[in-house]
Design a protein around this motif. Structure first.
Motif, PDB file in Angstrom:
ATOM      1  N   THR A 150      30.935 111.511 -51.545  1.00 47.54           N
ATOM      2  CA  THR A 150      31.655 111.020 -50.277  1.00 47.54           C
ATOM      3  C   THR A 150      31.166 111.343 -48.964  1.00 47.54           C
ATOM      4  N   ASN A 151      31.138 112.731 -48.533  1.00 46.10           N
ATOM      5  CA  ASN A 151      30.537 113.232 -47.481  1.00 46.10           C
ATOM      6  C   ASN A 151      28.966 112.815 -47.157  1.00 46.10           C
ATOM      7  N   VAL A 152      28.360 112.663 -48.041  1.00 43.36           N
ATOM      8  CA  VAL A 152      26.759 112.125 -47.923  1.00 43.36           C
ATOM      9  C   VAL A 152      26.910 110.920 -47.357  1.00 43.36           C
ATOM     10  N   CYS A 153      27.448 109.982 -48.438  1.00 37.98           N
ATOM     11  CA  CYS A 153      27.669 108.619 -47.990  1.00 37.98           C
ATOM     12  C   CYS A 153      28.267 108.196 -46.477  1.00 37.98           C
ATOM     13  N   LEU A 154      29.454 109.172 -46.139  1.00 38.53           N
ATOM     14  CA  LEU A 154      30.002 108.958 -44.903  1.00 38.53           C
ATOM     15  C   LEU A 154      28.996 109.267 -43.890  1.00 38.53           C
ATOM     16  N   ASP A 155      28.124 110.181 -44.002  1.00 37.54           N
ATOM     17  CA  ASP A 155      27.027 110.538 -42.970  1.00 37.54           C
ATOM     18  C   ASP A 155      26.042 109.650 -42.805  1.00 37.54           C
ATOM     19  N   MET A 156      25.698 109.051 -43.985  1.00 37.02           N
ATOM     20  CA  MET A 156      24.739 107.693 -43.910  1.00 37.02           C
ATOM     21  C   MET A 156      25.014 106.683 -43.459  1.00 37.02           C
ATOM     22  N   LEU A 157      26.512 106.405 -43.553  1.00 38.92           N
ATOM     23  CA  LEU A 157      27.112 105.184 -42.679  1.00 38.92           C
ATOM     24  C   LEU A 157      27.406 105.457 -41.225  1.00 38.92           C
ATOM     25  N   THR A 158      27.280 106.772 -40.712  1.00 30.88           N
ATOM     26  CA  THR A 158      27.642 106.707 -39.486  1.00 30.88           C
ATOM     27  C   THR A 158      26.744 105.942 -38.346  1.00 30.88           C
ATOM     28  N   ALA A 159      25.640 105.642 -38.733  1.00 32.79           N
ATOM     29  CA  ALA A 159      24.774 104.615 -38.178  1.00 32.79           C
ATOM     30  C   ALA A 159      25.365 103.354 -37.855  1.00 32.79           C
ATOM     31  N   GLY A 160      26.531 103.081 -38.590  1.00 27.78           N
ATOM     32  CA  GLY A 160      27.270 101.834 -38.658  1.00 27.78           C
ATOM     33  C   GLY A 160      26.505 100.642 -39.258  1.00 27.78           C
ATOM     34  N   ASN A 161      25.594 100.802 -39.989  1.00 23.93           N
ATOM     35  CA  ASN A 161      24.797  99.671 -40.530  1.00 23.93           C
ATOM     36  C   ASN A 161      25.607  99.130 -41.928  1.00 23.93           C
ATOM     37  N   LYS A 162      25.996  97.750 -41.572  1.00 24.44           N
ATOM     38  CA  LYS A 162      26.873  97.258 -42.564  1.00 24.44           C
ATOM     39  C   LYS A 162      25.876  96.330 -43.434  1.00 24.44           C
ATOM     40  N   ARG A 163      25.551  96.387 -44.584  1.00 26.81           N
ATOM     41  CA  ARG A 163      24.694  95.289 -45.444  1.00 26.81           C
ATOM     42  C   ARG A 163      25.665  94.126 -45.610  1.00 26.81           C
ATOM     43  N   ALA A 164      24.936  93.045 -45.821  1.00 20.79           N
ATOM     44  CA  ALA A 164      25.406  91.674 -45.738  1.00 20.79           C
ATOM     45  C   ALA A 164      24.587  90.748 -46.556  1.00 20.79           C
ATOM     46  N   ARG A 165      25.219  89.635 -47.152  1.00 21.98           N
ATOM     47  CA  ARG A 165      24.421  88.466 -47.468  1.00 21.98           C
ATOM     48  C   ARG A 165      24.372  87.478 -46.389  1.00 21.98           C
ATOM     49  N   PRO A 166      23.257  86.817 -46.514  1.00 23.26           N
ATOM     50  CA  PRO A 166      22.835  85.751 -45.414  1.00 23.26           C
ATOM     51  C   PRO A 166      24.080  84.995 -44.805  1.00 23.26           C
ATOM     52  N   MET A 167      24.762  84.652 -45.827  1.00 23.17           N
ATOM     53  CA  MET A 167      26.023  83.838 -45.360  1.00 23.17           C
ATOM     54  C   MET A 167      27.389  84.719 -44.602  1.00 23.17           C
ATOM     55  N   ASP A 168      27.110  85.861 -44.666  1.00 24.53           N
ATOM     56  CA  ASP A 168      27.859  86.761 -43.849  1.00 24.53           C
ATOM     57  C   ASP A 168      27.580  86.745 -42.333  1.00 24.53           C
ATOM     58  N   LEU A 169      26.134  86.439 -42.085  1.00 26.05           N
ATOM     59  CA  LEU A 169      25.576  86.465 -40.721  1.00 26.05           C
ATOM     60  C   LEU A 169      25.317  85.398 -40.219  1.00 26.05           C
ATOM     61  N   THR A 170      25.290  84.091 -40.714  1.00 20.91           N
ATOM     62  CA  THR A 170      24.817  82.990 -40.046  1.00 20.91           C
ATOM     63  C   THR A 170      25.630  81.823 -40.563  1.00 20.91           C
ATOM     64  N   GLU A 171      25.652  80.721 -39.986  1.00 22.14           N
ATOM     65  CA  GLU A 171      25.886  79.449 -40.527  1.00 22.14           C
ATOM     66  C   GLU A 171      24.980  78.881 -41.554  1.00 22.14           C
ATOM     67  N   SER A 172      25.170  78.097 -42.433  1.00 23.21           N
ATOM     68  CA  SER A 172      24.272  77.394 -43.352  1.00 23.21           C
ATOM     69  C   SER A 172      23.432  76.630 -42.587  1.00 23.21           C
ATOM     70  N   THR A 173      22.266  76.482 -42.962  1.00 25.55           N
ATOM     71  CA  THR A 173      21.176  75.595 -42.298  1.00 25.55           C
ATOM     72  C   THR A 173      21.130  74.139 -42.794  1.00 25.55           C
ATOM     73  N   PRO A 174      20.689  73.225 -42.271  1.00 25.44           N
ATOM     74  CA  PRO A 174      20.443  71.846 -43.197  1.00 25.44           C
ATOM     75  C   PRO A 174      19.109  71.783 -43.246  1.00 25.44           C
ATOM     76  N   LEU A 175      18.817  71.347 -44.403  1.00 24.56           N
ATOM     77  CA  LEU A 175      17.441  71.606 -44.962  1.00 24.56           C
ATOM     78  C   LEU A 175      16.459  71.124 -43.736  1.00 24.56           C
ATOM     79  N   ALA A 176      16.954  70.125 -43.102  1.00 24.21           N
ATOM     80  CA  ALA A 176      15.652  69.786 -42.051  1.00 24.21           C
ATOM     81  C   ALA A 176      15.355  70.780 -41.014  1.00 24.21           C
ATOM     82  N   GLN A 177      16.131  71.721 -40.795  1.00 23.76           N
ATOM     83  CA  GLN A 177      15.960  72.649 -39.971  1.00 23.76           C
ATOM     84  C   GLN A 177      15.408  74.059 -40.456  1.00 23.76           C
TER      85      GLN A 177
END
Length: 337
Positions: A68-95
């Motif tokens: 737990t301490n190792v992980c909490l240390d690694m997470l202090t950089a504040g990086n949250k991993r995500a899926r594409p749909m957690d970050l942006t809206e979906s894109t219509p195919l044309a774009q």
């Protein structure tokens, strides 16, 4: 640690916990590679400070405290991993444009065997599996690190509040309040329809759905594929941030930007407690097939709701123990000869 036997015994005792600790660190960090690093670090720290371990707690809970301490240390950089749909809206195919983001942006897939220790109790096994599914993992990544640890220890690993409080050097009241907040966040996401349902093991209907999927994909039959996709199905392709929603855009992508995948081969894998496939596409230069993606599928109500393609094959294929080339089958060689 004078003699060799004690050393070997400690090695064996620590090694026994590797898979479950990897599962814990993976849920905490959202990365299969970082999880393996964190566990390695945990075991080295345990090894070095073993003479300070006075046996006040079990070896297992001591290892979880270090992890737990190792992980909490690694997470202090504040990086949250995500899926594409957690970050942006979906894109219509044309774009649709393929713009990659750095590796550490993405929630990573993991082979079940690396993070799910063999347990006798089917109910326990089902909880463990559900807790590494992509939707649940993505929800976990939204929680602050301490809440994340509390939720995993209490809900997934079934620790008592008093054990978690001791592990985190805090009070039972603060563990309970962190758990309530974490549950509220997850409940909101679930209400937003974030969870697919996959029975474990797959029921007959789901097995048939996968067989039809393989046939449709390998035959690159878009009509058949459309029939298998849920109307709100999403397709993601990390490291690209593009994601698509709905059968028309997904099949449209596959016949335009993804057209070189016609004639592909799929080999089954299990990733994140979900059905998946190693996707090999034809290799015009060397013959046979070369790795293209690890696909992870989410299913719900007899349809495919999530179609997630992890494209960084140099990382994923070795992790899943997959070959980096498939030969063409001999009868195909005879046909063309």
């Amino acid at each position: 640690m004078g003699n060799g036997t004690a050393t070997a015994d400690l090695d064996t005792a620590l090694e026994k916990h590797r898979t479950e600790l990897t599962g814990y660190c993976y849920r905490m960090l959202g990365s299969s590679f970082e999880a393996e690093d964190a566990v390695q670090d945990t075991l080295v720290r345990a090894w070095r400070s073993y003479d300070k371990f006075e046996g006040r707690s079990s070896l297992r809970s001591w290892l979880y405290r270090i992890a737990t301490n190792v992980c909490l240390d690694m997470l202090t950089a504040g990086n949250k991993r995500a899926r594409p749909m957690d970050l942006t809206e979906s894109t219509p195919l044309a774009q649709a444009a393929l713009s990659p983001r750095p590796d550490n942006t993405w929630l990573e897939p993991v082979p079940d065997a690396r993070v799910l220790p063999a347990v006798g109790d089917p109910a326990e096994a089902a909880v463990a599996k559900e807790s590494i599914r992509l939707a649940f993992m993505a929800a976990l990544q939204q929680l602050p690190p301490k809440q994340r640890a509390v939720l995993i220890l209490r809900e997934v690993l079934a620790w008592k509040a008093s054990e978690v409080a001791e592990l985190l050097d805090t009070t039972v009241a603060s563990v309970n309040s962190a758990l309530q907040r974490a549950r509220a966040t997850l409940a909101e996401r679930e209400a937003a329809g974030e969870q697919g349902t996959v029975s474990d093991p797959l029921d007959e209907e789901q097995q048939k759905l996968l067989e039809r999927y393989v046939k449709a994909f390998e035959g690159y039959d878009m009509t058949a594929l459309t029939a298998l996709l849920h109307e709100d199905a999403v397709m993601t392709m990390p490291p690209f941030d593009l994601w698509l929603r709905g059968p028309a855009d997904i099949t449209g992508f596959m016949t335009t930007l993804g057209a070189s995948c016609a004639g592909s081969r799929l080999l089954p894998v299990t990733a994140n407690g979900l059905p998946g496939f190693a996707h090999y596409k034809p290799d015009p230069d060397n013959g046979g097939f070369s790795p293209w993606a690890v696909q992870v599928l989410e299913l719900s109500d007899g349809r495919i709701t999530g179609f997630h393609c992890f494209l960084d094959t140099k990382r994923w294929f070795p992790l899943f123990g997959l070959p980096l080339h498939l030969e063409a089958e001999s009868e195909e060689v005879e046909k063309s000869g």
